[in-house]
Scaffold this motif. Structure first.
Motif, PDB file in Angstrom:
ATOM      1  N   TRP A 164       7.434   8.052   3.980  1.00 19.22           N
ATOM      2  CA  TRP A 164       7.292   7.219   5.189  1.00 19.22           C
ATOM      3  C   TRP A 164       8.441   6.220   5.307  1.00 19.22           C
ATOM      4  CZ3 TRP A 164       6.198   1.837   5.069  1.00 19.22           C
ATOM      5  CH2 TRP A 164       6.046   1.255   6.340  1.00 19.22           C
ATOM      6  N   ILE A 165       8.745   5.515   4.225  1.00 20.65           N
ATOM      7  CA  ILE A 165       9.810   4.511   4.298  1.00 20.65           C
ATOM      8  C   ILE A 165      11.167   5.178   4.497  1.00 20.65           C
ATOM      9  CG2 ILE A 165      10.263   4.358   1.807  1.00 20.65           C
ATOM     10  CD1 ILE A 165      10.245   1.453   4.329  1.00 20.65           C
ATOM     11  N   ARG A 166      11.362   6.341   3.899  1.00 22.59           N
ATOM     12  CA  ARG A 166      12.623   7.063   4.133  1.00 22.59           C
ATOM     13  C   ARG A 166      12.705   7.521   5.584  1.00 22.59           C
ATOM     14  NH1 ARG A 166      11.215   9.248  -0.984  1.00 22.59           N
ATOM     15  NH2 ARG A 166      10.642  11.274  -0.074  1.00 22.59           N
ATOM     16  N   GLY A 167      11.554   7.873   6.158  1.00 21.01           N
ATOM     17  CA  GLY A 167      11.521   8.248   7.572  1.00 21.01           C
ATOM     18  C   GLY A 167      11.824   7.070   8.482  1.00 21.01           C
ATOM     19  N   ILE A 168      11.330   5.884   8.110  1.00 23.71           N
ATOM     20  CA  ILE A 168      11.634   4.680   8.885  1.00 23.71           C
ATOM     21  C   ILE A 168      13.144   4.428   8.882  1.00 23.71           C
ATOM     22  CG2 ILE A 168      11.454   2.155   8.861  1.00 23.71           C
ATOM     23  CD1 ILE A 168       8.987   3.323  10.017  1.00 23.71           C
ATOM     24  N   LEU A 169      13.760   4.548   7.731  1.00 19.80           N
ATOM     25  CA  LEU A 169      15.189   4.244   7.595  1.00 19.80           C
ATOM     26  C   LEU A 169      16.076   5.298   8.255  1.00 19.80           C
ATOM     27  CD1 LEU A 169      15.259   2.969   3.892  1.00 19.80           C
ATOM     28  CD2 LEU A 169      15.233   1.606   5.991  1.00 19.80           C
ATOM     29  N   THR A 170      15.559   6.517   8.405  1.00 24.86           N
ATOM     30  CA  THR A 170      16.344   7.583   9.030  1.00 24.86           C
ATOM     31  C   THR A 170      15.868   7.875  10.457  1.00 24.86           C
ATOM     32  OG1 THR A 170      14.876   9.257   8.033  1.00 24.86           O
ATOM     33  CG2 THR A 170      16.898   8.681   6.829  1.00 24.86           C
ATOM     34  N   PHE A 171      15.015   6.989  10.990  1.00 25.18           N
ATOM     35  CA  PHE A 171      14.504   7.093  12.366  1.00 25.18           C
ATOM     36  C   PHE A 171      13.706   8.375  12.588  1.00 25.18           C
ATOM     37  CE2 PHE A 171      18.374   4.489  12.491  1.00 25.18           C
ATOM     38  CZ  PHE A 171      17.844   3.310  13.022  1.00 25.18           C
ATOM     39  N   ARG A 172      12.976   8.768  11.557  1.00 22.61           N
ATOM     40  CA  ARG A 172      12.051   9.900  11.667  1.00 22.61           C
ATOM     41  C   ARG A 172      10.709   9.509  11.030  1.00 22.61           C
ATOM     42  NH1 ARG A 172      15.305  14.693   8.926  1.00 22.61           N
ATOM     43  NH2 ARG A 172      15.639  12.995   7.431  1.00 22.61           N
ATOM     44  N   PRO A 173      10.090   8.459  11.567  1.00 25.99           N
ATOM     45  CA  PRO A 173       8.868   7.922  10.947  1.00 25.99           C
ATOM     46  C   PRO A 173       7.680   8.869  11.078  1.00 25.99           C
ATOM     47  CG  PRO A 173       9.248   6.880  13.070  1.00 25.99           C
ATOM     48  CD  PRO A 173      10.463   7.719  12.796  1.00 25.99           C
ATOM     49  N   ALA A 174       6.874   8.906  10.015  1.00 23.49           N
ATOM     50  CA  ALA A 174       5.644   9.697  10.002  1.00 23.49           C
ATOM     51  C   ALA A 174       4.498   8.745   9.692  1.00 23.49           C
ATOM     52  CB  ALA A 174       5.731  10.813   8.972  1.00 23.49           C
ATOM     53  N   VAL A 175       3.936   8.160  10.730  1.00 20.99           N
ATOM     54  CA  VAL A 175       2.917   7.114  10.581  1.00 20.99           C
ATOM     55  C   VAL A 175       1.717   7.601   9.786  1.00 20.99           C
ATOM     56  CG1 VAL A 175       1.361   5.593  11.856  1.00 20.99           C
ATOM     57  CG2 VAL A 175       3.654   6.036  12.728  1.00 20.99           C
ATOM     58  N   GLU A 176       1.353   8.849   9.949  1.00 21.98           N
ATOM     59  CA  GLU A 176       0.157   9.376   9.300  1.00 21.98           C
ATOM     60  C   GLU A 176       0.239   9.343   7.778  1.00 21.98           C
ATOM     61  OE1 GLU A 176       3.016  12.745   9.961  1.00 21.98           O
ATOM     62  OE2 GLU A 176       2.225  11.067  11.136  1.00 21.98           O
ATOM     63  N   LEU A 177       1.447   9.297   7.229  1.00 19.98           N
ATOM     64  CA  LEU A 177       1.601   9.298   5.775  1.00 19.98           C
ATOM     65  C   LEU A 177       1.106   8.013   5.131  1.00 19.98           C
ATOM     66  CD1 LEU A 177       5.145  10.912   5.363  1.00 19.98           C
ATOM     67  CD2 LEU A 177       2.924  11.957   4.876  1.00 19.98           C
ATOM     68  N   VAL A 178       1.213   6.902   5.839  1.00 20.25           N
ATOM     69  CA  VAL A 178       0.828   5.616   5.261  1.00 20.25           C
ATOM     70  C   VAL A 178      -0.474   5.080   5.841  1.00 20.25           C
ATOM     71  CG1 VAL A 178       2.059   4.144   6.905  1.00 20.25           C
ATOM     72  CG2 VAL A 178       1.797   3.383   4.550  1.00 20.25           C
ATOM     73  N   ALA A 179      -0.916   5.636   6.965  1.00 16.34           N
ATOM     74  CA  ALA A 179      -2.125   5.135   7.618  1.00 16.34           C
ATOM     75  C   ALA A 179      -3.353   5.263   6.725  1.00 16.34           C
ATOM     76  CB  ALA A 179      -2.356   5.876   8.940  1.00 16.34           C
ATOM     77  N   GLY A 180      -3.369   6.240   5.836  1.00 14.31           N
ATOM     78  CA  GLY A 180      -4.526   6.441   4.968  1.00 14.31           C
ATOM     79  C   GLY A 180      -4.380   5.858   3.582  1.00 14.31           C
ATOM     80  N   ALA A 181      -3.370   5.035   3.367  1.00 13.90           N
ATOM     81  CA  ALA A 181      -3.142   4.434   2.053  1.00 13.90           C
ATOM     82  C   ALA A 181      -4.215   3.409   1.718  1.00 13.90           C
ATOM     83  CB  ALA A 181      -1.763   3.769   2.018  1.00 13.90           C
ATOM     84  N   PRO A 182      -4.464   3.154   0.429  1.00 13.45           N
ATOM     85  CA  PRO A 182      -5.423   2.111   0.033  1.00 13.45           C
ATOM     86  C   PRO A 182      -5.018   0.750   0.607  1.00 13.45           C
ATOM     87  CG  PRO A 182      -4.874   3.496  -1.835  1.00 13.45           C
ATOM     88  CD  PRO A 182      -3.939   3.890  -0.731  1.00 13.45           C
TER      89      PRO A 182
END
Length: 230
Positions: A164-182
Motif C-alpha cells: 500500500w505505501i509503495r503504491g502511494i509513493l508510485t501513485f498506484r494506491p490500493a486502499v483495500e490493502l490497508v483498510a482491513g488492518a488491525p
C-alpha cells in the motif's frame, strides 16, 4: 470500500505528503534563519544528553527498519535466502531494541520539556505538539511490533501495508490493502502521516541539516564571560 476508508487511506496521505514537500520548499525560501533545532542545552543539559542520544540513535535504526519492512518487497528477501523466521526474529528483537531506546529517549525529552521551568517558559506550542505526536507515533509503532507481532499476530504488514505505501509513493494506491488492518496499525499510520504533514513547520526541519554529522557532533559549550579588571 467506504468513503471514510477512501479519505483515510488515499486522500489524507496525499494531503500530508503534499504539505511535507510544499511546506519544506516554502520554509526554506522564507525562513532559512529558523532552519534549526533551536538548541536548549544551555537551559538544561543532563536530561538532554541521555534523551537525545537514545532518541537520535534509536530513530535511525527504526527508520532503517521501516525501509526494510515497507519499501523492500517481501519477495526480495525470499530471493536472497532470508526466511520468514529470520526476518521475524530481526524485526522483533532488533527492531524491538531500537524501539525501546527511541521510546525511552523521546519520553525523557518530553518530560524534560514539561518539568524544567526554564524550558516551559521558552517553549512554543509546536515544541509540545511535535514531542507529543512523536511519542504517540513511536509508542503505537512499538506496541504493534512487540505487543502484536511478537505475540503471534497473524496480520502480515509486508503483504498489506508495505504494498500500500509503495503504491502511494508510485501513485498506484490500493486502499483495500490497508483498510482491513488491525486498529493499532491504522492508528500508527495516521499518526505518522500527520507527523509528516506538520514536519516543515516545526523544529524537525533540522533533520535535513547534515543529519549524519549531527549524530556525532560535539555538544555546544557555553562559558560565562568574566569582566576584566582595568
Amino acid at each position: 470500500m467506504s468513503l471514510l476508508d477512501q479519505f483515510l487511506w488515499l486522500i489524507f496521505p496525499y494531503i500530508m505528503l503534499t504539505l511535507f514537500v510544499a511546506g519544506h520548499i516554502y520554509r526554506y525560501n522564507t525562513d532559512q534563519f529558523g532552519w534549526s533545532a533551536k538548541s536548549s542545552q544551555f537551559l538544561e543539559s543532563r536530561q538532554l544528553r541521555w534523551g537525545s542520544i537514545l532518541f537520535h540513535w534509536g530513530i535511525v535504526f527504526v527508520f532503517l527498519g521501516h525501509v526494510a519492512g515497507l519499501l523492500v518487497p517481501k519477495g526480495f528477501y525470499e530471493s536472497i535466502g532470508i526466511t520468514e523466521g529470520m526476518y521475524h526474529f530481526a524485526a522483533v528483537w532488533l527492531g524491538g531494541a531500537a524501539g525501546v531506546a527511541t521510546l525511552i529517549g523521546i519520553i525523557m525529552l518530553l518530560m524534560r520539556r514539561i518539568t524544567v521551568r526554564r524550558l516551559v517558559v521558552n517553549s512554543g506550542i509546536s515544541d509540545y505538539v511535535v514531542l507529543i505526536l512523536l511519542t504517540f507515533a513511536i509508542g503505537t509503532g512499538f506496541t504493534n511490533t512487540v505487543g502484536y507481532t511478537a505475540t503471534g499476530g497473524t496480520f502480515d504488514y509486508r503483504e498489506t501495508i508495505g504494498p500500500w505505501i509503495r503504491g502511494i509513493l508510485t501513485f498506484r494506491p490500493a486502499v483495500e490493502l490497508v483498510a482491513g488492518a488491525p486498529l493499532g496499525f491504522k492508528i500508527h499510520i495516521l499518526a505518522s502521516f500527520l507527523l509528516f504533514g506538520i514536519w516543515p513547520f516545526t523544529r524537525l526541519v533540522h533533520v535535513w541539516s547534515i543529519p549524519l554529522e549531527y549524530l556525532n557532533r560535539h555538544y555546544v559549550v557555553y562559558r560565562k564571560m568574566r569582566a576584566k579588571k582595568i
